[in-house]
Motif scaffolding. Structure first.
Motif, mmCIF file in Angstrom:
data_model
loop_
_atom_site.group_PDB
_atom_site.id
_atom_site.type_symbol
_atom_site.label_atom_id
_atom_site.label_comp_id
_atom_site.label_asym_id
_atom_site.label_seq_id
_atom_site.Cartn_x
_atom_site.Cartn_y
_atom_site.Cartn_z
ATOM 1 N N LEU A 76 -6.188 -25.696 -30.089
ATOM 2 C CA LEU A 76 -7.944 -25.050 -31.062
ATOM 3 C C LEU A 76 -8.978 -26.486 -31.078
ATOM 4 C CD1 LEU A 76 -5.733 -23.766 -33.997
ATOM 5 C CD2 LEU A 76 -7.681 -22.777 -32.891
ATOM 6 N N GLU A 77 -7.992 -27.350 -31.153
ATOM 7 C CA GLU A 77 -8.856 -28.498 -31.529
ATOM 8 C C GLU A 77 -9.393 -29.569 -30.291
ATOM 9 O OE1 GLU A 77 -7.671 -30.885 -35.492
ATOM 10 O OE2 GLU A 77 -6.029 -31.145 -34.074
ATOM 11 N N ARG A 78 -9.438 -29.148 -28.997
ATOM 12 C CA ARG A 78 -9.453 -29.384 -27.433
ATOM 13 C C ARG A 78 -11.258 -29.709 -27.305
ATOM 14 N NH1 ARG A 78 -9.914 -23.955 -27.506
ATOM 15 N NH2 ARG A 78 -11.535 -22.936 -27.154
ATOM 16 N N VAL A 95 -6.150 -39.734 -27.044
ATOM 17 C CA VAL A 95 -5.096 -39.084 -28.054
ATOM 18 C C VAL A 95 -5.832 -38.538 -29.441
ATOM 19 C CG1 VAL A 95 -2.893 -39.518 -28.066
ATOM 20 C CG2 VAL A 95 -3.615 -41.019 -26.501
ATOM 21 N N HIS A 96 -5.100 -37.405 -29.024
ATOM 22 C CA HIS A 96 -5.332 -37.150 -30.935
ATOM 23 C C HIS A 96 -4.045 -37.069 -31.702
ATOM 24 C CE1 HIS A 96 -5.889 -34.879 -34.413
ATOM 25 N NE2 HIS A 96 -5.393 -33.662 -33.950
ATOM 26 N N SER A 97 -3.570 -37.399 -32.550
ATOM 27 C CA SER A 97 -2.157 -37.075 -33.327
ATOM 28 C C SER A 97 -2.517 -37.590 -34.913
ATOM 29 C CB SER A 97 -1.898 -38.677 -32.323
ATOM 30 O OG SER A 97 -1.663 -39.711 -33.439
ATOM 31 N N HIS A 98 -1.294 -36.841 -35.529
ATOM 32 C CA HIS A 98 -1.051 -36.918 -36.755
ATOM 33 C C HIS A 98 -0.070 -38.318 -37.339
ATOM 34 C CE1 HIS A 98 -1.865 -32.155 -36.241
ATOM 35 N NE2 HIS A 98 -2.651 -33.555 -35.554
ATOM 36 N N SER A 99 -0.248 -39.570 -36.533
ATOM 37 C CA SER A 99 1.024 -40.587 -36.127
ATOM 38 C C SER A 99 0.927 -40.731 -37.990
ATOM 39 C CB SER A 99 1.124 -41.126 -34.803
ATOM 40 O OG SER A 99 -0.353 -42.427 -35.835
ATOM 41 N N LEU A 142 -8.875 -28.333 -42.149
ATOM 42 C CA LEU A 142 -9.633 -30.061 -41.622
ATOM 43 C C LEU A 142 -9.690 -30.017 -39.823
ATOM 44 C CD1 LEU A 142 -7.206 -32.139 -44.166
ATOM 45 C CD2 LEU A 142 -10.102 -30.994 -44.223
ATOM 46 N N LEU A 143 -8.956 -28.943 -39.461
ATOM 47 C CA LEU A 143 -8.899 -28.618 -37.390
ATOM 48 C C LEU A 143 -10.404 -29.200 -37.437
ATOM 49 C CD1 LEU A 143 -5.867 -26.274 -37.472
ATOM 50 C CD2 LEU A 143 -6.198 -28.987 -37.715
ATOM 51 N N ILE A 144 -10.313 -29.844 -35.522
ATOM 52 C CA ILE A 144 -11.490 -29.836 -35.563
ATOM 53 C C ILE A 144 -11.934 -28.094 -34.456
ATOM 54 C CG2 ILE A 144 -13.286 -30.634 -33.738
ATOM 55 C CD1 ILE A 144 -12.160 -32.691 -35.747
ATOM 56 N N GLY A 167 -7.354 -37.354 -44.058
ATOM 57 C CA GLY A 167 -6.063 -35.971 -44.808
ATOM 58 C C GLY A 167 -5.237 -35.444 -43.435
ATOM 59 N N HIS A 168 -5.538 -36.233 -41.773
ATOM 60 C CA HIS A 168 -5.127 -35.115 -40.943
ATOM 61 C C HIS A 168 -4.488 -35.860 -39.448
ATOM 62 C CE1 HIS A 168 -7.418 -32.946 -37.184
ATOM 63 N NE2 HIS A 168 -6.362 -33.234 -37.261
ATOM 64 N N GLY A 169 -5.184 -37.394 -39.300
ATOM 65 C CA GLY A 169 -4.612 -37.726 -38.744
ATOM 66 C C GLY A 169 -5.845 -39.354 -37.946
HETATM 67 MN MN MN Z 1 -4.860 -32.258 -35.502
#
Ligand code: MN
Length: 240
Positions: A76-78, A95-99, A142-144, A167-169
């Motif tokens: 979804l967040e490509r 790199v996209h993460s919720h670390s 909150l998603l892109i 609130g996301h990452g």
């Molecule tokens: Mn995400």
């Protein structure tokens, strides 16, 4: 068939496994690399957990998020990746993460997220922040999920190496894949160190000049952690 050297795909698969093995991504989060021959395209796994990505799972995308090589379900967040590659010609990997240790800094605007140790010089004296409510709605998940949101995120990133997403990452960028993985791992390390240090008292951060010097010296040796993390990820996958 994606027209790149097999090593490009292999490294992207390894990057997925390292990020999972190092605890930066879980079932969610993703890593991309710009197409080496087509700067207007990028490579990213199909919609799946990074820890089990194989070469067959990599899809080629246009910067607007349209899949070129096949029509399997994409992330979804490509749009995070495509719009950052569009806005930042210097960026070759994202790199996209919720670390988890970074998320607290995303929700406390007064808590500076800046380099506290030499391994994290790439964070400099502060990273960017993205507030999705500023895109016109306080009812999102909150998603892109769109090019518009991806583009807004890329604007928030600006010229930084990382952006906190409230609130996301977070999302980190780099001039190559190994450094993007390194930065994702060490952004999480920086967050842990900083959370500890803040409990002890006022923190002395790296200056801009120190951060720059540290980034040059540590990232010149990025092959070292890459080879170690790669071996660890392979060992973890082959353990019954
Ligand atoms: Mn995400």
């Amino acid at each position: 068939m994606i027209d790149v050297d097999a090593s490009v795909i292999d490294d992207l698969v390894v990057a997925n496994h390292i990020l999972f093995d190092q605890g930066i991504v879980d079932a969610f989060g993703h890593v991309s690399v710009r197409h080496p021959k087509r700067p207007d395209r990028f490579l990213l796994a199909r919609n799946m957990a990074p820890g089990i990505v194989t070469a067959d799972d990599i899809i080629e995308f246009e910067l607007d998020g349209t899949a070129v090589s096949d029509n399997r379900r994409p992330y979804l967040e490509r749009f995070i990746h495509g719009e950052i590659f569009r806005a930042r010609p210097d960026v070759m990997a994202v790199v996209h993460s919720h670390s988890p240790s970074i998320v607290p800094f995303s929700v406390v605007p007064t808590a500076p997220f800046r380099a506290v140790c030499h391994m994290c010089g790439f964070l400099g004296t502060g990273v960017s922040r993205f507030e999705i409510r500023e895109c016109g709605s306080d009812t999102t998940d909150l998603l892109i999920r769109s090019q518009e949101l991806g583009s807004a995120l890329a604007r928030s990133l600006g010229s930084s190496n990382a952006v906190l997403m409230r609130g996301h990452g977070s999302t980190v960028v780099a001039p190559d894949l190994q450094r993007a993985v390194y930065r994702a791992v060490y952004a999480e390390v920086n967050a842990k160190l900083l959370l500890d240090a803040m409990r002890l008292g006022p923190v002395t951060y790296l200056t801009d000049a120190e951060a720059e010097s540290c980034m040059i010296s540590t990232e010149g040796q990025v092959h070292r952690p890459w080879e170690m993390w790669k071996a660890a990820a392979i060992a973890a996958r082959s353990t019954p």
